[in-house]
Write a protein that holds these residues in place. Structure first.
Motif, PDB file in Angstrom:
ATOM      1  N   GLN A  33      59.794 -17.258  38.033  1.00  0.00           N
ATOM      2  CA  GLN A  33      59.645 -16.741  36.678  1.00  0.00           C
ATOM      3  C   GLN A  33      59.206 -17.600  35.769  1.00  0.00           C
ATOM      4  N   THR A  34      58.625 -17.201  34.596  1.00  0.00           N
ATOM      5  CA  THR A  34      58.229 -18.076  33.536  1.00  0.00           C
ATOM      6  C   THR A  34      59.279 -17.619  32.329  1.00  0.00           C
ATOM      7  N   ASP A  35      59.276 -18.252  31.381  1.00  0.00           N
ATOM      8  CA  ASP A  35      60.069 -18.261  30.121  1.00  0.00           C
ATOM      9  C   ASP A  35      61.336 -17.780  30.279  1.00  0.00           C
ATOM     10  N   ILE A  36      62.244 -18.619  31.223  1.00  0.00           N
ATOM     11  CA  ILE A  36      63.489 -18.308  31.259  1.00  0.00           C
ATOM     12  C   ILE A  36      64.509 -18.995  30.629  1.00  0.00           C
ATOM     13  N   PRO A  37      65.100 -18.415  29.582  1.00  0.00           N
ATOM     14  CA  PRO A  37      66.139 -18.893  28.810  1.00  0.00           C
ATOM     15  C   PRO A  37      67.245 -19.650  29.617  1.00  0.00           C
ATOM     16  N   ILE A  38      67.560 -21.077  28.998  1.00  0.00           N
ATOM     17  CA  ILE A  38      68.510 -21.844  29.828  1.00  0.00           C
ATOM     18  C   ILE A  38      70.040 -21.285  30.187  1.00  0.00           C
ATOM     19  N   ASP A  39      70.285 -20.242  29.446  1.00  0.00           N
ATOM     20  CA  ASP A  39      71.550 -19.652  29.871  1.00  0.00           C
ATOM     21  C   ASP A  39      71.497 -18.359  30.553  1.00  0.00           C
ATOM     22  N   SER A  40      70.209 -18.344  31.285  1.00  0.00           N
ATOM     23  CA  SER A  40      69.978 -17.435  32.429  1.00  0.00           C
ATOM     24  C   SER A  40      70.160 -17.899  33.697  1.00  0.00           C
ATOM     25  N   ILE A  41      70.116 -19.463  33.617  1.00  0.00           N
ATOM     26  CA  ILE A  41      69.956 -19.993  34.880  1.00  0.00           C
ATOM     27  C   ILE A  41      71.399 -20.343  35.411  1.00  0.00           C
ATOM     28  N   ARG A  42      71.659 -19.874  36.618  1.00  0.00           N
ATOM     29  CA  ARG A  42      72.767 -20.303  37.431  1.00  0.00           C
ATOM     30  C   ARG A  42      72.893 -21.302  38.416  1.00  0.00           C
ATOM     31  N   LEU A  43      73.251 -22.583  37.925  1.00  0.00           N
ATOM     32  CA  LEU A  43      73.262 -23.790  38.614  1.00  0.00           C
ATOM     33  C   LEU A  43      74.358 -24.829  38.588  1.00  0.00           C
ATOM     34  N   SER A  44      74.940 -24.851  39.723  1.00  0.00           N
ATOM     35  CA  SER A  44      76.063 -25.888  39.841  1.00  0.00           C
ATOM     36  C   SER A  44      75.602 -27.297  39.811  1.00  0.00           C
ATOM     37  N   ASP A  45      76.293 -28.339  39.493  1.00  0.00           N
ATOM     38  CA  ASP A  45      75.887 -29.641  39.471  1.00  0.00           C
ATOM     39  C   ASP A  45      74.487 -29.935  38.968  1.00  0.00           C
ATOM     40  N   PRO A  46      74.036 -29.374  37.869  1.00  0.00           N
ATOM     41  CA  PRO A  46      72.699 -29.531  37.105  1.00  0.00           C
ATOM     42  C   PRO A  46      72.464 -31.090  36.784  1.00  0.00           C
ATOM     43  N   PHE A  47      71.243 -31.424  37.092  1.00  0.00           N
ATOM     44  CA  PHE A  47      70.607 -32.807  36.486  1.00  0.00           C
ATOM     45  C   PHE A  47      69.466 -32.462  36.158  1.00  0.00           C
ATOM     46  N   ILE A  48      69.181 -33.146  35.003  1.00  0.00           N
ATOM     47  CA  ILE A  48      67.655 -32.918  34.437  1.00  0.00           C
ATOM     48  C   ILE A  48      67.055 -34.274  34.284  1.00  0.00           C
ATOM     49  N   LEU A  49      65.964 -34.346  34.784  1.00  0.00           N
ATOM     50  CA  LEU A  49      64.764 -35.530  34.650  1.00  0.00           C
ATOM     51  C   LEU A  49      64.011 -35.319  33.517  1.00  0.00           C
ATOM     52  N   ALA A  50      63.950 -36.148  32.321  1.00  0.00           N
ATOM     53  CA  ALA A  50      63.011 -36.116  31.261  1.00  0.00           C
ATOM     54  C   ALA A  50      61.913 -37.095  31.640  1.00  0.00           C
ATOM     55  N   ASP A  51      60.716 -36.691  32.304  1.00  0.00           N
ATOM     56  CA  ASP A  51      59.565 -37.407  32.503  1.00  0.00           C
ATOM     57  C   ASP A  51      58.633 -37.637  31.476  1.00  0.00           C
ATOM     58  N   LYS A  52      58.584 -39.022  31.035  1.00  0.00           N
ATOM     59  CA  LYS A  52      57.691 -39.186  30.057  1.00  0.00           C
ATOM     60  C   LYS A  52      56.349 -39.062  30.671  1.00  0.00           C
ATOM     61  N   ASN A  53      56.002 -39.326  31.907  1.00  0.00           N
ATOM     62  CA  ASN A  53      54.629 -39.283  32.572  1.00  0.00           C
ATOM     63  C   ASN A  53      53.856 -37.607  32.172  1.00  0.00           C
ATOM     64  N   THR A  54      54.770 -36.790  32.413  1.00  0.00           N
ATOM     65  CA  THR A  54      54.212 -35.380  32.494  1.00  0.00           C
ATOM     66  C   THR A  54      54.871 -34.719  31.126  1.00  0.00           C
ATOM     67  N   GLU A  55      55.599 -35.273  30.277  1.00  0.00           N
ATOM     68  CA  GLU A  55      56.297 -34.745  29.302  1.00  0.00           C
ATOM     69  C   GLU A  55      56.781 -33.410  29.595  1.00  0.00           C
ATOM     70  N   GLY A  61      69.955 -29.375  41.089  1.00  0.00           N
ATOM     71  CA  GLY A  61      71.232 -29.506  41.209  1.00  0.00           C
ATOM     72  C   GLY A  61      71.627 -28.864  42.739  1.00  0.00           C
ATOM     73  N   THR A  62      72.945 -28.371  43.004  1.00  0.00           N
ATOM     74  CA  THR A  62      73.179 -27.819  44.356  1.00  0.00           C
ATOM     75  C   THR A  62      72.329 -26.836  44.558  1.00  0.00           C
ATOM     76  N   GLY A  63      71.855 -26.600  45.735  1.00  0.00           N
ATOM     77  CA  GLY A  63      70.985 -25.557  46.126  1.00  0.00           C
ATOM     78  C   GLY A  63      69.596 -25.846  46.337  1.00  0.00           C
ATOM     79  N   GLY A  64      69.253 -27.043  45.795  1.00  0.00           N
ATOM     80  CA  GLY A  64      67.978 -27.589  45.974  1.00  0.00           C
ATOM     81  C   GLY A  64      66.876 -27.138  45.444  1.00  0.00           C
ATOM     82  N   LYS A  65      66.947 -26.365  44.534  1.00  0.00           N
ATOM     83  CA  LYS A  65      65.724 -25.610  43.611  1.00  0.00           C
ATOM     84  C   LYS A  65      65.403 -26.451  42.645  1.00  0.00           C
ATOM     85  N   LEU A  66      64.275 -26.341  41.915  1.00  0.00           N
ATOM     86  CA  LEU A  66      63.995 -26.915  40.772  1.00  0.00           C
ATOM     87  C   LEU A  66      63.463 -26.042  39.678  1.00  0.00           C
ATOM     88  N   TRP A  67      63.541 -26.405  38.527  1.00  0.00           N
ATOM     89  CA  TRP A  67      63.214 -25.678  37.296  1.00  0.00           C
ATOM     90  C   TRP A  67      62.434 -26.692  36.410  1.00  0.00           C
TER      91      TRP A  67
END
Length: 142
Positions: A33-55, A61-67
């Motif tokens: 999906q696109t335009d998913i509000p952050i409070d609509s994503i269910r995710l345990s142990d979240p981790f966010i990478l801020a990538d400067k190269n791709t901005e 996190g747990t589950g192995g999926k990526l947003w």
């Protein structure tokens, strides 16, 4: 990018952020999906990478999926980032725990713990201990 982990385990892991229209997930099928509000994503142990190269921000996190997101408010996903070999020690549907992505010296490193719940390696005080191991995967891009 494919990475083979250990000759004895024969695990083939695909580490790329390719878009798949329908993603298989332990709780059922999730559609990208696109335009998913952050409070609509269910995710345990979240981790966010801020990538400067791709901005772009990449969240896993747990589950192995990526947003991914450009503003931390609206997200696109989920993307499949790991494909395991069902004939390996991991089995057909390994659990992926507490995944993280880090950039270091031009490479991207994906850290995660994989668990095969069908293989019990020990019992401690009545608790079954499942087969698990942590792996670090590497890629040229997030």
């Amino acid at each position: 990018m494919s990475t083979k982990i250990g000759n004895s385990t024969q695990v083939l892991i695909l580490f790329s952020f390719l878009l798949l229209p329908v993603v298989s997930f332990a709780q059922g099928n999730l559609k990208m999906q696109t335009d998913i509000p952050i409070d609509s994503i269910r995710l345990s142990d979240p981790f966010i990478l801020a990538d400067k190269n791709t901005e772009t921000y990449y969240m896993t996190g747990t589950g192995g999926k990526l947003w991914k997101s450009k503003d931390l408010k609206l997200w696109e996903g989920p993307f499949t980032v790991v494909e395991t070999d069902p004939d390996s020690w991991m089995g057909k549907n390994p659990m992926i725990w507490a995944a993280e992505i880090h950039q270091f010296k031009g490479k991207y490193y994906y850290f995660a713990t994989f668990t095969n719940r069908d293989v019990i390696i020990d019992t401690v005080k009545g608790n079954k201990i499942e087969r698990r191991a942590s792996h670090i995967l590497v890629s040229d891009s997030p």
